[in-house]
Design a protein around this motif. Structure first.
Motif, PDB file in Angstrom:
ATOM      1  N   GLY A 156      11.827  88.934  14.688  1.00  0.00           N
ATOM      2  CA  GLY A 156      11.150  88.791  15.963  1.00  0.00           C
ATOM      3  C   GLY A 156      11.980  88.042  16.985  1.00  0.00           C
ATOM      4  O   GLY A 156      12.013  88.398  18.166  1.00  0.00           O
ATOM      5  N   TYR A 207       3.950  91.942  20.392  1.00  0.00           N
ATOM      6  CA  TYR A 207       4.643  91.686  19.132  1.00  0.00           C
ATOM      7  C   TYR A 207       5.746  90.654  19.327  1.00  0.00           C
ATOM      8  O   TYR A 207       5.863  89.692  18.559  1.00  0.00           O
ATOM      9  CB  TYR A 207       5.231  92.977  18.556  1.00  0.00           C
ATOM     10  N   ALA A 210       4.319  87.200  19.686  1.00  0.00           N
ATOM     11  CA  ALA A 210       3.738  86.669  18.454  1.00  0.00           C
ATOM     12  C   ALA A 210       4.793  86.379  17.396  1.00  0.00           C
ATOM     13  O   ALA A 210       4.653  85.425  16.625  1.00  0.00           O
ATOM     14  CB  ALA A 210       2.704  87.650  17.895  1.00  0.00           C
ATOM     15  N   ALA A 211       5.847  87.197  17.349  1.00  0.00           N
ATOM     16  CA  ALA A 211       6.794  87.127  16.230  1.00  0.00           C
ATOM     17  C   ALA A 211       8.069  86.362  16.523  1.00  0.00           C
ATOM     18  O   ALA A 211       8.824  86.063  15.597  1.00  0.00           O
ATOM     19  CB  ALA A 211       7.155  88.550  15.788  1.00  0.00           C
ATOM     20  N   LYS A 213       8.546  83.293  17.886  1.00  0.00           N
ATOM     21  CA  LYS A 213       8.488  81.823  17.793  1.00  0.00           C
ATOM     22  C   LYS A 213       9.053  81.159  19.041  1.00  0.00           C
ATOM     23  O   LYS A 213       9.836  80.209  18.974  1.00  0.00           O
ATOM     24  CB  LYS A 213       9.213  81.341  16.536  1.00  0.00           C
ATOM     25  N   ASP A 302      -3.157  90.769  16.574  1.00  0.00           N
ATOM     26  CA  ASP A 302      -2.249  89.622  16.608  1.00  0.00           C
ATOM     27  C   ASP A 302      -1.797  89.195  15.213  1.00  0.00           C
ATOM     28  O   ASP A 302      -0.634  88.832  15.007  1.00  0.00           O
ATOM     29  CB  ASP A 302      -2.907  88.434  17.316  1.00  0.00           C
ATOM     30  N   TYR A 305       1.049  91.461  14.121  1.00  0.00           N
ATOM     31  CA  TYR A 305       2.332  91.222  14.777  1.00  0.00           C
ATOM     32  C   TYR A 305       3.076  90.020  14.187  1.00  0.00           C
ATOM     33  O   TYR A 305       4.298  90.013  14.100  1.00  0.00           O
ATOM     34  CB  TYR A 305       2.129  90.997  16.273  1.00  0.00           C
ATOM     35  N   ALA A 306       2.324  88.987  13.819  1.00  0.00           N
ATOM     36  CA  ALA A 306       2.948  87.759  13.319  1.00  0.00           C
ATOM     37  C   ALA A 306       2.871  87.661  11.796  1.00  0.00           C
ATOM     38  O   ALA A 306       3.059  86.576  11.237  1.00  0.00           O
ATOM     39  CB  ALA A 306       2.264  86.543  13.949  1.00  0.00           C
ATOM     40  N   THR A 308       3.487  87.558   7.863  1.00  0.00           N
ATOM     41  CA  THR A 308       4.584  87.207   6.952  1.00  0.00           C
ATOM     42  C   THR A 308       4.314  87.808   5.568  1.00  0.00           C
ATOM     43  O   THR A 308       4.928  87.404   4.586  1.00  0.00           O
ATOM     44  CB  THR A 308       4.738  85.679   6.839  1.00  0.00           C
TER      45      THR A 308
END
Length: 375
Positions: A156, A207, A210-211, A213, A302, A305-306, A308
């Motif tokens: 991201g 995306y 959100a990804a 950071k 959301d 998109y984030a 893990t």
């Protein structure tokens, strides 16, 4: 639909179709048939054909190939009925739906309250709310053309810095750190973005926000805000542009990336590089939640998109058909219900071949409840 055009896509998505139709479902359909759960729902769902002979719809170009599949199924199910779809982009679809120029709109993003779209849609629907019906799911690829590099990994943070111009070269240390011993050329990165209003752009920027950071501070919306690159209209336009320029990169739906023979980046969300496959898309869609109320099926993406989650591909787009809950003329309402019922049942069986994924069973049930309530 030309099955040869999307044959390469079928191999990616077919496995995911098994997972998606079973997602959230207690249906014990044998796993050997990718469309059996959907087909079962189709067989059990009556379609009341009739009403307006030719519907008109407009909007998202991301769902164009899916709508073509739905139209074929609709014409087969309801003899003499048809739908004309103008893939003008999500912005135009919302605008012309709200203006009453089409029977329903297609958008990759929900109506915006801040932009007055919700209020305008309520007015268009004779003081009744519009509903969002997510009929099409599809992965968005980070597609690129770079001679000698076919196995690129981004995350991201790197994607955000590429698309806002912070990273300018393909051999930037941040890209090299994700790609081990790969030989990356000292070549300029040429970003290509959607110049027209696009829900794909909105989803991609959400995306990145959100990804990444904190690397993406440009915001979201249907207009690209990265401040770098060259704009092209519609999904086909950006994919064609990247396919003709070495060093170019874009964000585009899977089917268009495949059609133009673009390389597709893997995404590392913290649990290792994830390839865009049917299985990895399915893992992401499993996490999608509905945040709309009642029959307004707006999704909360959301968390996707984030994500893990190991093995989950986070860039997944959902396209909504935007309809009036009430307020149609009776003949229009009847035809809209018929088309959408076919799209949610018979039409889903052909989506894998068109570069999309069938709606999960739980979503299908909610869709059919909402469609039945349209008047």
């Amino acid at each position: 639909m030309k099955t040869t055009r999307h044959g390469a896509v079928l191999g990616l998505i077919a496995a995911g179709a098994l997972l998606l139709t079973a997602c959230g479902s207690d249906n014990n359909t044998p796993a050997g048939n990718a469309t059996s759960a959907t087909s079962g729902a189709a067989a059990a769902t009556p379609v009341e054909c009739g009403g307006k002979a030719k519907l008109n719809a407009e909007g998202s170009s991301a769902q164009k190939n899916a709508i073509d599949t739905f139209i074929q199924a609709y014409k087969a199910k309801c003899s003499g009925q048809d739908l004309a779809y103008n893939a003008s982009g999500s912005g135009a679809g919302v605008k012309n739906f709200n203006a009453g120029q089409v029977d329903f709109g297609g958008s990759d993003s929900p109506l915006s309250k801040d932009k007055g779209e919700v209020e305008a849609a309520t007015k268009r629907c004779q003081s009744n709310p519009a509903w969002h019906l997510p009929l099409v799911f599809g992965p968005v690829a980070i597609g690129y053309k770079l001679e000698g590099v076919k196995d690129l990994v981004v995350n991201g943070d790197v994607a955000a810095k590429i698309f806002n111009g912070t990273i300018k070269k393909w051999n930037d240390p941040a890209i090299k750190a994700l790609n081990g011993s790969a030989t990356l050329p000292d070549k300029d990165i040429k970003v290509v973005y959607r110049s027209d209003e696009s829900g794909t752009t909105d989803n991609f920027q959400k995306y990145l926000k959100a990804a990444s950071k904190g690397a993406w501070t440009q915001g979201d919306g249907k207009q690209f805000k990265g401040g770098v690159g060259e704009g092209k209209e519609k999904s086909a336009g950006v994919a064609q542009a990247v396919g003709s320029v070495d060093g170019a990169v874009t964000y585009v739906e899977l089917s268009f990336a495949q059609d133009n023979k673009l390389s597709i980046a893997k995404i590392d969300a913290g649990q290792g590089a994830v390839e865009l496959t049917g299985e990895s898309v399915g893992k992401s869609i499993e996490g999608a939640k509905i945040k709309g109320e009642g029959n307004d099926l707006v999704l909360d993406l959301d968390s996707i998109y984030a994500t893990t989650t190991a093995g989950a591909y986070p860039l997944v787009l959902a396209t909504y058909e935007i309809v009036c809950s009430k307020g149609y003329d009776p003949d229009v309402a009847k035809a809209v219900r018929a088309f959408l019922t076919v799209a949610a049942t018979d039409g889903q069986a052909g989506l894998a071949d068109a570069g999309y994924a069938p709606v999960p069973k739980a979503f299908q049930d909610k869709l059919l409840t909402a469609i039945k309530a349209i008047v």
